[in-house]
Design a protein around this motif. Structure first.
Motif, PDB file in Angstrom:
ATOM      1  N   ILE A  40       0.842  -1.190   0.000  1.00  0.00           N
ATOM      2  CA  ILE A  40       0.000   0.000   0.000  1.00  0.00           C
ATOM      3  C   ILE A  40       0.877   1.239   0.000  1.00  0.00           C
ATOM      4  O   ILE A  40       1.842   1.338   0.761  1.00  0.00           O
ATOM      5  CB  ILE A  40      -0.935   0.012   1.227  1.00  0.00           C
ATOM      6  CG1 ILE A  40      -1.812  -1.248   1.232  1.00  0.00           C
ATOM      7  CG2 ILE A  40      -1.801   1.257   1.239  1.00  0.00           C
ATOM      8  CD1 ILE A  40      -2.698  -1.371   2.459  1.00  0.00           C
ATOM      9  N   ASP A  91      -0.104   7.347   0.827  1.00  0.00           N
ATOM     10  CA  ASP A  91      -1.328   8.150   0.888  1.00  0.00           C
ATOM     11  C   ASP A  91      -2.591   7.309   1.014  1.00  0.00           C
ATOM     12  O   ASP A  91      -3.689   7.855   1.146  1.00  0.00           O
ATOM     13  CB  ASP A  91      -1.419   9.051  -0.346  1.00  0.00           C
ATOM     14  CG  ASP A  91      -1.417   8.257  -1.635  1.00  0.00           C
ATOM     15  OD1 ASP A  91      -0.961   7.098  -1.613  1.00  0.00           O
ATOM     16  OD2 ASP A  91      -1.870   8.798  -2.669  1.00  0.00           O
ATOM     17  N   ARG A  92      -2.460   5.960   0.970  1.00  0.00           N
ATOM     18  CA  ARG A  92      -3.626   5.095   1.130  1.00  0.00           C
ATOM     19  C   ARG A  92      -3.531   4.211   2.373  1.00  0.00           C
ATOM     20  O   ARG A  92      -4.280   3.247   2.497  1.00  0.00           O
ATOM     21  CB  ARG A  92      -3.794   4.204  -0.107  1.00  0.00           C
ATOM     22  CG  ARG A  92      -4.082   4.955  -1.394  1.00  0.00           C
ATOM     23  CD  ARG A  92      -4.522   4.007  -2.489  1.00  0.00           C
ATOM     24  NE  ARG A  92      -4.773   4.675  -3.753  1.00  0.00           N
ATOM     25  CZ  ARG A  92      -5.319   4.115  -4.819  1.00  0.00           C
ATOM     26  NH1 ARG A  92      -5.667   2.814  -4.768  1.00  0.00           N
ATOM     27  NH2 ARG A  92      -5.513   4.792  -5.932  1.00  0.00           N
ATOM     28  N   TRP A 145      -6.890   3.823   4.133  1.00  0.00           N
ATOM     29  CA  TRP A 145      -8.057   3.549   3.302  1.00  0.00           C
ATOM     30  C   TRP A 145      -8.641   2.166   3.558  1.00  0.00           C
ATOM     31  O   TRP A 145      -9.713   1.842   3.056  1.00  0.00           O
ATOM     32  CB  TRP A 145      -7.693   3.660   1.814  1.00  0.00           C
ATOM     33  CG  TRP A 145      -7.542   5.072   1.335  1.00  0.00           C
ATOM     34  CD1 TRP A 145      -7.307   6.181   2.096  1.00  0.00           C
ATOM     35  CD2 TRP A 145      -7.601   5.514  -0.028  1.00  0.00           C
ATOM     36  NE1 TRP A 145      -7.206   7.291   1.315  1.00  0.00           N
ATOM     37  CE2 TRP A 145      -7.385   6.925  -0.005  1.00  0.00           C
ATOM     38  CE3 TRP A 145      -7.801   4.889  -1.238  1.00  0.00           C
ATOM     39  CZ2 TRP A 145      -7.370   7.692  -1.163  1.00  0.00           C
ATOM     40  CZ3 TRP A 145      -7.785   5.661  -2.405  1.00  0.00           C
ATOM     41  CH2 TRP A 145      -7.575   7.044  -2.361  1.00  0.00           C
ATOM     42  N   ASN A 146      -7.955   1.330   4.321  1.00  0.00           N
ATOM     43  CA  ASN A 146      -8.446  -0.009   4.623  1.00  0.00           C
ATOM     44  C   ASN A 146      -8.619  -0.173   6.125  1.00  0.00           C
ATOM     45  O   ASN A 146      -8.121   0.633   6.921  1.00  0.00           O
ATOM     46  CB  ASN A 146      -7.497  -1.065   4.060  1.00  0.00           C
ATOM     47  CG  ASN A 146      -6.210  -1.162   4.850  1.00  0.00           C
ATOM     48  OD1 ASN A 146      -6.086  -1.970   5.768  1.00  0.00           O
ATOM     49  ND2 ASN A 146      -5.212  -0.329   4.499  1.00  0.00           N
ATOM     50  N   GLU A 188      -3.052  -2.540  -4.724  1.00  0.00           N
ATOM     51  CA  GLU A 188      -3.922  -1.433  -5.102  1.00  0.00           C
ATOM     52  C   GLU A 188      -4.604  -1.661  -6.449  1.00  0.00           C
ATOM     53  O   GLU A 188      -4.851  -0.742  -7.211  1.00  0.00           O
ATOM     54  CB  GLU A 188      -3.142  -0.114  -5.103  1.00  0.00           C
ATOM     55  CG  GLU A 188      -2.585   0.225  -3.736  1.00  0.00           C
ATOM     56  CD  GLU A 188      -1.814   1.534  -3.699  1.00  0.00           C
ATOM     57  OE1 GLU A 188      -1.524   2.083  -4.790  1.00  0.00           O
ATOM     58  OE2 GLU A 188      -1.503   2.004  -2.598  1.00  0.00           O
ATOM     59  N   GLN A 225     -10.241   2.717  -5.805  1.00  0.00           N
ATOM     60  CA  GLN A 225     -10.427   2.196  -4.448  1.00  0.00           C
ATOM     61  C   GLN A 225     -11.316   3.126  -3.651  1.00  0.00           C
ATOM     62  O   GLN A 225     -11.199   4.349  -3.733  1.00  0.00           O
ATOM     63  CB  GLN A 225      -9.075   2.046  -3.743  1.00  0.00           C
ATOM     64  CG  GLN A 225      -9.192   1.437  -2.346  1.00  0.00           C
ATOM     65  CD  GLN A 225      -7.845   1.193  -1.696  1.00  0.00           C
ATOM     66  OE1 GLN A 225      -6.795   1.430  -2.310  1.00  0.00           O
ATOM     67  NE2 GLN A 225      -7.850   0.728  -0.465  1.00  0.00           N
ATOM     68  N   PRO A 246     -12.171   4.523  -0.083  1.00  0.00           N
ATOM     69  CA  PRO A 246     -11.642   4.606   1.292  1.00  0.00           C
ATOM     70  C   PRO A 246     -12.724   4.236   2.300  1.00  0.00           C
ATOM     71  O   PRO A 246     -13.842   4.755   2.239  1.00  0.00           O
ATOM     72  CB  PRO A 246     -11.240   6.079   1.433  1.00  0.00           C
ATOM     73  CG  PRO A 246     -11.199   6.622   0.035  1.00  0.00           C
ATOM     74  CD  PRO A 246     -12.207   5.834  -0.741  1.00  0.00           C
ATOM     75  N   HIS A 279     -11.888   8.650  -5.295  1.00  0.00           N
ATOM     76  CA  HIS A 279     -11.028   9.785  -5.584  1.00  0.00           C
ATOM     77  C   HIS A 279     -10.732   9.931  -7.068  1.00  0.00           C
ATOM     78  O   HIS A 279      -9.932  10.801  -7.452  1.00  0.00           O
ATOM     79  CB  HIS A 279      -9.718   9.659  -4.807  1.00  0.00           C
ATOM     80  CG  HIS A 279      -9.889   9.950  -3.348  1.00  0.00           C
ATOM     81  ND1 HIS A 279      -8.888  10.493  -2.560  1.00  0.00           N
ATOM     82  CD2 HIS A 279     -10.946   9.777  -2.501  1.00  0.00           C
ATOM     83  CE1 HIS A 279      -9.307  10.631  -1.315  1.00  0.00           C
ATOM     84  NE2 HIS A 279     -10.563  10.187  -1.253  1.00  0.00           N
TER      85      HIS A 279
END
Length: 364
Positions: A260, A263-264, A267-268, A310, A324, A326, A342
């Motif tokens: 990952i 910046d993500r 998100w999980n 990703e 994806q 978030p 996004h």
């Protein structure tokens, strides 16, 4: 050098002698005698064949019209996916039947009509022509004369009804497929910029509509997910359109196996990931998840995405990773969205980079 020339001449002489011997032993049989067809000798049979070809072209035209009647004329009111509604089921089956029957008749009519025309009405004399080594003005003029002769012999000039029905079927039959292109995606790509997902919107199972707790999602499991606020829409208020954009595939992967970007990172939820189900190639729904490799497969054109990385494309014609969603967990332990996607969902179009930048600016 002299020995080499002598041997070459000797081989050439032997080859010429062998060719001449073969011609003497196996003479050219020539063309078989021509047997006239009934349509060549009987004007009534000729006219009958012309009527048959015309009828086949008319069937092609009617098939195209049947397709458009089913496509535009049969409307399903209410929820498209309400399988408990017998009227919906009846209309959907009827529409699919007429769509398939219309395309089949359209293509069958024009295909069989042209074949029957060639076999029954066009000249069937066999002929042999020598191929010219180089094209010249004389050759091109001769080719033009041949084409004009073919047009005259086909009878298309002196059979206006047959000609007009052929033109009509040739125009209408391909348009049945062109009509389907309007379902590949919206004419305005900006419609894909936003979906019903928003901050705090719960993830619910499709089709039951029950919310999902993070504790219920085990490693290796996968769920087809929708936004909870979709349930407030009806067919008339855009249920089908919004569902097509917002569908999500939810899965849980061992966090140690995830790659990952920074910046993500948030998100999980402990390895629970949510990605758009809409393939970035032509928009087919992605529903095949391979637990061991963490691959998502599009059944239409075999585009393959790596969910542990990703959802990058590792095979197939898709040009972009799956967007994806978030996600987070609310106070009651249910999975919720942090925001909308996004980037635009759906097929990659030429303005995609522009819309991604616009959405990034809106998010900031």
């Amino acid at each position: 050098m002299g020995n080499h020339r002598d041997s070459t001449e000797e081989v050439s002489s032997v080859a010429v002698t062998s060719l001449e011997a073969s011609k003497e032993k196996f003479p050219d049989p020539g063309l078989p005698p021509h047997s006239p067809r009934l349509t060549d000798v009987d004007p009534k049979q000729n006219k009958k064949a012309e009527r048959h070809v015309t009828l086949l072209f008319v069937i092609s035209i009617l098939g195209a019209l049947l397709f458009w009647f089913a496509y535009f004329g049969i409307r399903v009111e209410g929820n498209f996916y309400d399988v408990t509604n017998p009227e919906n089921n009846h209309l959907l089956r009827l529409q699919n039947l007429f769509l398939g029957l219309g395309i089949a008749l359209s293509m069958f009519g024009i295909g069989i009509g042209i074949v029957h025309w060639a076999r029954a009405l066009m000249p069937d004399h066999e002929m042999v022509e020598m191929r010219h080594p180089v094209s010249s003005e004389e050759s091109r003029a001769e080719a033009q004369d041949i084409m004009e002769t073919i047009i005259d012999e086909s009878g298309i000039k002196r059979r206006p009804l047959l000609r007009n029905t052929l033109i009509g079927s040739i125009i209408l039959a391909p348009l049945t497929f062109v009509t389907l292109f309007r379902d590949l995606g919206p004419a305005n790509p900006s419609l894909l910029k936003h979906t019903l997902w928003d901050q705090g919107v719960r993830l619910v199972r499709d089709p039951s509509g029950t919310p999902i707790k993070a504790a219920d999602v085990t490693i290796g499991s996968a769920y087809h997910v929708l936004p909870e606020n979709l349930q407030s829409l009806t067919h008339e208020t855009g249920y089908v359109e919004e569902k097509a954009k917002a569908v999500v595939l939810l899965m849980r992967i061992n966090p140690a196996e995830l790659n990952i970007s920074e910046d993500r990172k948030d998100w999980n939820v402990d390895g629970i990931l949510a990605f758009s189900k809409v393939c970035t190639h032509v928009g087919c729904p992605i529903a095949l998840y391979e637990q061991r490799t963490h691959h998502l497969l599009c059944p239409c054109h075999q585009s393959t995405f790596d969910a542990a990385n990703e959802c990058e494309v590792i095979f197939g014609p898709a040009a972009h990773p799956l967007p994806q969603l978030p996600i987070a967990v609310d106070e009651e332990g249910y999975l919720v969205a942090q925001s909308d996607f996004h980037e635009p969902v759906g097929p990659a179009y030429w303005e995609r980079a522009k819309h991604v930048n616009e959405m990034a600016g809106e998010a900031n």
